[in-house]
Design a protein around this motif. Sequence first.
Motif, PDB file in Angstrom:
ATOM      1  N   LEU A   5      41.782  91.960  19.099  1.00 31.39           N
ATOM      2  CA  LEU A   5      42.833  91.820  19.610  1.00 31.39           C
ATOM      3  C   LEU A   5      43.987  91.712  18.147  1.00 31.39           C
ATOM      4  N   ASP A   6      44.447  92.632  18.106  1.00 25.80           N
ATOM      5  CA  ASP A   6      45.857  92.318  16.990  1.00 25.80           C
ATOM      6  C   ASP A   6      47.014  92.153  17.501  1.00 25.80           C
ATOM      7  N   HIS A   7      47.729  92.708  18.398  1.00 27.77           N
ATOM      8  CA  HIS A   7      48.992  91.950  19.244  1.00 27.77           C
ATOM      9  C   HIS A   7      48.671  92.566  20.886  1.00 27.77           C
ATOM     10  N   THR A  50      46.054  86.106  17.123  1.00 30.88           N
ATOM     11  CA  THR A  50      46.824  87.432  17.652  1.00 30.88           C
ATOM     12  C   THR A  50      48.323  86.825  17.205  1.00 30.88           C
TER      13      THR A  50
END
Length: 133
Positions: A5-7, A50
């Motif tokens: 999950l990046d953002h 994240t």
Amino acid sequence: MTFALDHLGIAVKSLQSAKAIYEQLGLSITAEEEVSAEKVRVAMVPVGETRLELLEPTSDDSVIARFIAKRGEGLHHISLRVPDLEAAVMKLKQNGVRLVSEKIGIGAGGHRYIFVHPSSAGGVLLELVESEH
């Protein structure tokens, strides 16, 4: 190949107002950055592994301005970090997945990205960003 999950992208009317709650919690916030191609100003709030991406429209005709006008402020998209963006895009296209754009863009921090249309992702606007090397 590592996916993560990046953002989470959050549409806001005002970065200044939106940042307040995170600052009150003691979180650090990155310097604001304008992404002219998307007509937004962005601030990132690192949270663990994240980030929260606060997105303020810089133009009334931006995607984020239209989103806020239609739905109000709130969660706009989920971003996944992928190890090879071109390979991921090719695989999705081969499987008939609908993309918002055929072109990979350059976003905040110089990251390359593309959006998967909500109709192909369970009603969620899904952004894919290339993992940092």
